[in-house]
Design a protein around this motif. Structure first.
Motif, PDB file in Angstrom:
ATOM      1  N   ASP A   1      33.050  28.513  43.676  1.00  0.00           N
ATOM      2  CA  ASP A   1      32.207  28.948  42.571  1.00  0.00           C
ATOM      3  C   ASP A   1      33.027  29.343  41.343  1.00  0.00           C
ATOM      4  O   ASP A   1      33.939  30.167  41.441  1.00  0.00           O
TER       5      ASP A   1
ATOM      6  N   GLN B   1      32.340  31.129  38.684  1.00  0.00           N
ATOM      7  CA  GLN B   1      32.277  32.546  38.322  1.00  0.00           C
ATOM      8  C   GLN B   1      33.219  33.370  39.190  1.00  0.00           C
ATOM      9  O   GLN B   1      33.923  34.251  38.698  1.00  0.00           O
ATOM     10  N   ARG B   2      33.256  33.038  40.460  1.00  0.00           N
ATOM     11  CA  ARG B   2      34.110  33.774  41.388  1.00  0.00           C
ATOM     12  C   ARG B   2      35.573  33.481  41.098  1.00  0.00           C
ATOM     13  O   ARG B   2      36.406  34.384  41.164  1.00  0.00           O
TER      14      ARG B   2
ATOM     15  N   ALA C   1      36.724  32.788  38.205  1.00  0.00           N
ATOM     16  CA  ALA C   1      37.032  33.512  36.968  1.00  0.00           C
ATOM     17  C   ALA C   1      37.345  34.972  37.270  1.00  0.00           C
ATOM     18  O   ALA C   1      38.298  35.547  36.733  1.00  0.00           O
ATOM     19  N   ILE C   2      36.550  35.563  38.135  1.00  0.00           N
ATOM     20  CA  ILE C   2      36.781  36.956  38.515  1.00  0.00           C
ATOM     21  C   ILE C   2      38.133  37.107  39.199  1.00  0.00           C
ATOM     22  O   ILE C   2      38.917  38.003  38.884  1.00  0.00           O
TER      23      ILE C   2
ATOM     24  N   PHE D   1      32.419  39.903  32.070  1.00  0.00           N
ATOM     25  CA  PHE D   1      31.607  38.711  32.265  1.00  0.00           C
ATOM     26  C   PHE D   1      30.131  38.951  31.981  1.00  0.00           C
ATOM     27  O   PHE D   1      29.658  40.089  32.035  1.00  0.00           O
ATOM     28  N   ASP D   2      29.472  37.887  31.721  1.00  0.00           N
ATOM     29  CA  ASP D   2      28.069  37.968  31.345  1.00  0.00           C
ATOM     30  C   ASP D   2      27.140  37.773  32.541  1.00  0.00           C
ATOM     31  O   ASP D   2      26.227  36.950  32.499  1.00  0.00           O
ATOM     32  N   VAL D   3      27.387  38.522  33.582  1.00  0.00           N
ATOM     33  CA  VAL D   3      26.489  38.519  34.727  1.00  0.00           C
ATOM     34  C   VAL D   3      26.206  39.968  35.102  1.00  0.00           C
ATOM     35  O   VAL D   3      26.949  40.867  34.734  1.00  0.00           O
TER      36      VAL D   3
ATOM     37  N   THR E   1      25.484  41.152  40.710  1.00  0.00           N
ATOM     38  CA  THR E   1      26.084  39.833  40.930  1.00  0.00           C
ATOM     39  C   THR E   1      27.599  39.958  41.067  1.00  0.00           C
ATOM     40  O   THR E   1      28.201  39.345  41.950  1.00  0.00           O
ATOM     41  N   VAL E   2      28.195  40.762  40.206  1.00  0.00           N
ATOM     42  CA  VAL E   2      29.635  40.998  40.309  1.00  0.00           C
ATOM     43  C   VAL E   2      29.959  41.604  41.673  1.00  0.00           C
ATOM     44  O   VAL E   2      30.896  41.167  42.353  1.00  0.00           O
TER      45      VAL E   2
ATOM     46  N   HIS F   1      29.883  38.955  44.300  1.00  0.00           N
ATOM     47  CA  HIS F   1      31.050  38.069  44.273  1.00  0.00           C
ATOM     48  C   HIS F   1      32.291  38.778  44.807  1.00  0.00           C
ATOM     49  O   HIS F   1      33.076  38.192  45.556  1.00  0.00           O
TER      50      HIS F   1
END
Lengths: 103, 103
Positions: free
Chosen positions: B17, B19-20, B22-23, B42-44, B48-49, B52
DNA sequence: TTAGCATTTCGATATCTATCTATCCATCAG
DNA sequence: CTGATGGATAGATAGATATCGAAATGCTAA
């Protein structure tokens, strides 16, 4: 070989599925197989194999070669090597190479 | 460090993923962050963070450390290094190491 | 051309998952 | 104790995707 971010994404997804990894690994050890050959090794339908081979192909980790009636697939090591390198770079697992300053 | 097949699967999925990734990358460059810190980048949503981070944690690629009110996360490089090594091994990107014969 | 095999495509389905809002739990400051 | 804040959980939803059987396409050989 440099990977675009989009390619990197696609490869990551391609490698996320166990079945697909198994197929890729089989290709890695046997060198070159067609769709039916791959199908013989695994307990999934032939269309499913075809689908996975397409995904792997779209991700650029395998190369498709049509030979008459058959369609042979083999691993593209350059792409995989580049992927691993990029992964290591992103995750900070390797020392960063600094380009020499032009002057 | 040796990865069980199950761990390998989990890591592959965790890394699939964007987003993951990126984190994880953010954690790799900053060293140590708590959930709110990550959320700020991040824009979530915060849940959600949290989700992840849990996935990454379950996969063993980040370490969770509760410090009072806060929860700090940092990358576990050993796991990632082991993952990359195993990936290379499976895909035939490295020469196979043969263990010396006991006698 | 026709029969037959290899492969892909189609359409459907079931599962998975990334994401959200709302809520709960824990800890700290006052 | 009370309120505020960090973080996790619950529950719902929308979109992705792995899989199948069936049908279409493409190629070879007779």
């Amino acid at each position: 070989m440099k990977l675009a971010s989009e390619e990197f994404d696609r490869i990551s997804k391609a490698l996320a599925d166990p079945q697909r990894r198994a197929i890729l690994q089989k290709l890695a050890v046997t060198g070159k197989l067609n769709c039916s050959d791959v199908h013989a090794f695994f307990d999934v339908s032939q269309p499913t194999v075809s689908h996975h081979l397409k995904e792997l192909s779209m991700a650029g980790v395998v190369q498709r070669e049509k030979q008459g009636q058959f369609c042979y697939y083999h691993v593209k090591s350059e792409t995989l090597t580049a992927y691993v390198a990029e992964l290591q770079r992103r995750l900070g697992l390797v020392a960063v190479q600094v380009a020499p300053r032009a002057r």
